[in-house]
Design a protein around this motif. Structure first.
Motif, PDB file in Angstrom:
ATOM      1  N   THR A 167       0.816  -1.220   0.000  1.00 49.12           N
ATOM      2  CA  THR A 167       0.000   0.000   0.000  1.00 49.12           C
ATOM      3  C   THR A 167       0.846   1.266   0.000  1.00 49.12           C
ATOM      4  O   THR A 167       0.431   2.290  -0.565  1.00 49.12           O
ATOM      5  N   ARG A 171       0.402   4.019  -2.859  1.00 50.76           N
ATOM      6  CA  ARG A 171       0.103   5.413  -2.504  1.00 50.76           C
ATOM      7  C   ARG A 171       1.096   6.362  -3.183  1.00 50.76           C
ATOM      8  O   ARG A 171       0.708   7.423  -3.709  1.00 50.76           O
ATOM      9  N   ARG A 199      -5.884  -4.725  -6.278  1.00 55.38           N
ATOM     10  CA  ARG A 199      -5.828  -5.849  -5.339  1.00 55.38           C
ATOM     11  C   ARG A 199      -6.670  -7.058  -5.753  1.00 55.38           C
ATOM     12  O   ARG A 199      -6.982  -7.926  -4.921  1.00 55.38           O
ATOM     13  N   TYR A 373      -8.313  -0.280   3.448  1.00 57.02           N
ATOM     14  CA  TYR A 373      -7.345  -0.513   2.371  1.00 57.02           C
ATOM     15  C   TYR A 373      -7.281   0.687   1.433  1.00 57.02           C
ATOM     16  O   TYR A 373      -6.186   1.144   1.068  1.00 57.02           O
ATOM     17  N   ALA A 377      -3.974   2.836   0.567  1.00 55.57           N
ATOM     18  CA  ALA A 377      -3.385   2.739  -0.777  1.00 55.57           C
ATOM     19  C   ALA A 377      -3.534   4.009  -1.593  1.00 55.57           C
ATOM     20  O   ALA A 377      -2.731   4.261  -2.493  1.00 55.57           O
TER      21      ALA A 377
END
Length: 669
Positions: A167, A171, A199, A373, A377
Motif C-alpha cells: 500500500t 500510494r 488488489r 485498504y 493505498a
C-alpha cells in the motif's frame, strides 16, 4: 412419440400460438421450439402427468423471452401475467392462457409440474442432458443456464481472492498519477478505482459519459507498470471491446492519456516505451479467435489467452454467452478490468451482465476492510454512507465514477433527468434555454425529420449533405492524386460522416430504421447528393450485420462506399480505425444494410457531434428510459429529439428495462 406429437399439434393452444405468430407477436422459432420440446421423449423415472400443454406454454414464453434478452423465465412471471415483458396486451396473454386449459395456479405449482416433466432437469437431480433446466424459481434453456453458471463461478472466484498489495508503494504512485483535486471536494473515485483494481483479478469500473473511465484505466495501466518493477516490460496487456469502433476509440484514448502521463512521471517510468508494446485494441470476437460457421473460439480454458491484463470497454454490450467465453479463456492469474455505463441499454442478445455485476455500484456496500485498504493505498476516504458490512466480494471490486468532467450542461442535465425517471424535469430541460445544444421537435412530421437529416439545423452543423459535399468536392483530386491523397480524402469524408447520425428506437415503419433510410436516400438523390444505381452507390453508408472473418469486418462496423482508385468503376467500403482507414471491396460484403439511420442499440460505443433521436408514434416494450438515456449520451455537442407524439417521451421514461436473470443470485451463492 407420434402419439405425443398428435396430442399437441392442432390443439387450441397450437392454434392460438399460430395466430399470435401471424400477428407478429411471436417469433416462428418460439412456436417451433415449444412444439418440439412438448413432443420430445427423454429417459426418466418421473411421471409426466399429462403436462404437455402447460410445458408447451412455458417453452413458448421461455424462447420468446430469450429472443428479447432474458436469460431465464421466472416462475412468478409465468404464474401471473407476463404480457408486459412480452409487449403484449393482457387480452392476448389471457387468450393464450385460456387455450392452454388448466394451468398451475402459482409459482410453487408450476415448479412441481415442471419437476415432473421428463424434458426438464431440476438442478441437483439426475442429469440426462435435458434441454430445459429448473434452478429454484427459474426455468432456463440449458445453454443459458450453463453460461450463467460459468460466469457466476468465475466472478466469485476472481472477486473472492484479494491479491497482496504494497500500500505504501501504491500510494506513492497514485499520488503522482492523480495530482488533481476533485471539483466538488469529495473523494476521488478515479483514484479509488485504481487502488481497488490493484488488489484483485477482477475490477468493474462503471460511470456515465465524461466520468473518465478510460482516463482512469490509463492511470491504472501506468500503476500496474510501476508496481511490476523490473518485470514491467514483460507485462502482456490486451485491449478489447464488443465493436471495432469502440475498440479503436479505447486504444486512441489510452494512447493519448499514456502519452500525457509520460511527461508527468518522467524517466522513472518509461511509459511511452511500455505503451508502445501494447498491440491494437481488438473486437472480442477477434481477441478470442472466432471461427467461421461455429459458436466456438480458438481460445478457451484449454487454450487460454496469452495475457496478464485484459481491459474490456463498453462492457454493457457484452452478452452472457460472450462473457462466459471470455472468462473461460482468461488464464487464472490474468487481471480483467471491465469498463462501461451500467445505465445504458443491455446487450442485444441474452443477458444484462454489466447491469447484474453493478447492481450494488451506486450504494457501494463496501466493507470496513475495504475502506481501510483504500485509505492506505490511495489516501482517499470513502464516506461512511457507502459502508455495508453485508456487502459481497464483488462489491469490494466495483467502483462507480460519480463526477462527470466533460458531459455536463443541458445534455448532461437531460440524461440525468431521464436516468432518474423524472419526465417533468426532462421536459423542462428540453424546453429551456440550452444555447442551441438541445432541440425538441415535440410534434415532428416526417418531412421535418428528413429535412433535418439532409440539412442539419442552424447552429448545430449540417446533416448528411456535409460529408456528401466534401466527397463530391474532393473525389477527382483523390482519384488522381495517388494512394496517400486518396486515403487522406477517405479519412476526411469518414470523419465528416461520423459528425452526424440519426438514431431510431425501432427498425420497422416510417419512423424506424428501414423507413427512414429509404426516405433519406430519396431526399439525398433528389438534392443531387447521391446517384443510386442499384444497391451500391458512391457515398452509401453501410453497417455490417454479421461477422465476416474472411473480409475482416464485424457486426456493427460502419463504413462508406467510395470509388476504388485502382479499379475504375468499382467501389470499396472504407472503415475508420483511429487515424487510419482500411477498405474492402463492396462486392465482398454481403451482410450489410444502409446506415443513414440506425438503432440506438447499434450506436453503442459511438459518439456523434450532433445526434438526432427519433421515437415512433406508439410505445411498446422496446421504449424505456435506458433507450432514451443511451440515445442522449451518444451526443457530444448537440442533441435533437424528434417525437411525432409528445406524450411518447414521458411514457418511455416511465418504463424501465427489466431482464430476467439469475446471475446475481448465483454470484451471491
Amino acid at each position: 412419440m407420434n402419439e405425443s406429437r398428435e396430442s399437441v399439434i392442432g390443439t387450441p393452444l397450437d392454434a392460438q400460438i399460430e395466430a399470435l405468430t401471424e400477428a407478429g407477436k411471436l417469433r416462428r422459432l418460439s412456436g417451433a421450439f415449444a412444439r418440439f420440446v412438448a413432443t420430445l421423449g427423454m429417459p426418466s423415472n418421473r411421471p409426466t402427468g399429462g403436462a404437455e400443454a402447460p410445458l408447451m406454454l412455458a417453452c413458448l414464453l421461455l424462447s420468446e423471452l430469450e429472443g428479447r434478452g432474458h436469460s431465464c423465465l421466472m416462475l412468478n412471471d409465468l404464474a401471473q401475467d407476463p404480457s408486459a415483458l412480452l409487449g403484449w396486451t393482457p387480452e392476448e396473454w389471457n387468450a393464450l392462457r385460456d387455450a392452454a386449459g388448466t394451468l398451475p395456479r402459482n409459482a410453487m405449482a408450476w415448479r412441481a409440474m415442471l419437476y415432473s416433466c421428463e424434458q426438464v432437469w431440476p438442478v441437483g437431480d439426475l442429469d440426462f442432458k435435458q434441454p430445459l433446466v429448473l434452478d429454484g424459481e427459474r426455468l432456463y434453456l440449458r445453454r443459458y443456464w450453463s453460461d450463467e453458471t460459468a460466469v457466476a463461478g468465475a466472478v466469485r472466484s476472481r472477486a473472492g481472492q484479494p491479491l497482496p498489495v504494497d500500500t505504501a508503494e501504491a500510494r506513492h504512485w497514485l499520488d503522482i498519477l492523480f495530482d488533481h483535486a476533485t471539483r466538488e471536494g469529495g473523494p476521488d473515485w478515479q483514484k479509488i478505482a485504481c487502488a481497488t483494481a490493484l488488489r484483485g483479478n477482477l475490477a468493474v469500473i462503471t460511470g456515465g459519459p465524461g466520468t473518465g473511465k478510460t482516463y482512469t484505466v490509463a492511470r491504472l495501466l501506468a500503476l500496474l507498470f510501476a508496481m511490476a518493477g523490473a518485470q514491467a516490460g514483460g507485462l502482456r496487456i490486451a485491449l478489447a471491446a464488443p465493436t471495432g469502433k469502440a475498440a479503436a476509440r479505447l486504444k486512441q484514448s489510452i494512447d493519448h492519456a499514456l502519452d500525457t502521463l509520460a511527461g508527468k512521471v518522467g524517466a522513472a517510468l518509461p511509459l511511452r516505451e511500455l505503451a508502445g508494446r501494447m498491440g491494437a485494441a481488438r473486437t472480442l470476437h477477434s481477441l478470442l479467435g472466432a471461427r467461421p460457421d461455429t459458436r466456438s473460439f480458438q481460445h478457451h480454458a484449454g487454450n487460454p489467452l496469452d495475457v496478464d491484463v485484459l481491459i474490456v470497454d463498453e462492457a454493457s454490450m457484452v452478452h452472457l454467452e460472450m462473457m462466459a467465453a471470455l472468462l473461460a479463456a482468461l488464464p487464472p492469474h490474468a487481471r480483467l478490468i471491465l469498463l462501461g455505463d451500467k445505465d445504458q441499454l443491455a446487450s442485444v442478445e441474452a443477458g444484462a451482465v454489466l447491469g447484474d455485476l453493478c447492481h450494488d455500484a451506486e450504494a457501494g456496500r463496501y466493507s470496513a476492510a475495504t475502506l481501510d485498504y483504500v485509505a492506505a493505498a490511495s489516501g482517499q476516504q470513502i464516506p461512511a454512507a457507502f459502508l455495508d458490512a453485508a456487502g459481497g466480494a464483488l462489491a469490494q471490486q466495483t467502483v462507480m465514477l460519480r463526477q462527470s468532467r466533460r458531459f455536463g450542461g443541458p445534455i448532461g442535465a437531460l440524461a440525468t433527468a431521464v436516468n432518474q425517471g423524472d419526465a417533468e424535469a426532462a421536459r423542462s430541460v428540453l424546453r429551456g434555454d440550452s444555447g442551441g445544444q438541445l432541440l425538441w421537435m415535440e410534434a415532428a412530421q416526417l418531412p421535418e425529420v428528413l429535412k433535418l437529416a439532409v440539412q442539419g439545423r442552424e447552429g448545430a452543423g449540417s446533416g448528411y449533405q456535409q460529408y456528401l459535399r466534401l466527397l463530391q468536392a474532393g473525389q477527382t483530386a483523390a482519384m488522381e492524386g495517388g494512394p496517400d491523397v486518396h486515403e487522406a480524402w477517405a479519412r476526411d469524408v469518414l470523419k465528416s460522416f461520423e459528425a452526424f447520425r440519426l438514431l431510431c428506437a425501432v427498425r420497422e415503419g416510417e419512423w424506424g430504421v428501414t423507413g427512414l433510410n429509404e426516405a433519406i436516400e430519396q431526399r439525398l438523390e433528389a438534392a443531387g447528393l447521391i446517384r443510386r444505381r442499384g444497391e451500391w452507390y458512391v457515398g452509401r453508408p453501410v453497417m455490417v450485420t454479421r461477422n465476416d472473418y474472411g473480409a475482416g469486418v464485424f457486426n456493427g462496423d460502419i463504413g462508406l462506399a467510395l470509388p476504388d482508385p485502382l479499379r475504375p468503376g468499382s467501389l470499396r467500403v472504407y472503415f475508420s480505425e483511429g487515424e487510419a482507414v482500411r477498405s474492402v471491396l463492396a462486392t465482398r460484403l454481403r451482410n450489410v444494410e444502409t446506415a443513414f439511420a440506425m438503432t440506438v442499440h447499434k450506436s453503442q460505443g459511438s459518439e456523434f457531434r450532433h445526434t438526432v433521436l427519433v421515437l415512433p408514434r406508439e410505445g411498446g416494450s422496446v421504449l424505456a428510459r435506458e433507450l432514451i438515456y443511451t440515445g442522449i449520451t451518444r451526443a457530444r455537442e448537440y442533441f435533437t429529439l424528434a417525437t411525432p407524439s409528445a406524450h411518447i417521451l414521458a411514457e418511455a421514461i416511465a418504463e424501465r428495462t427489466h431482464r430476467a436473470s439469475g446471475l446475481r443470485a448465483q454470484i451471491a451463492g
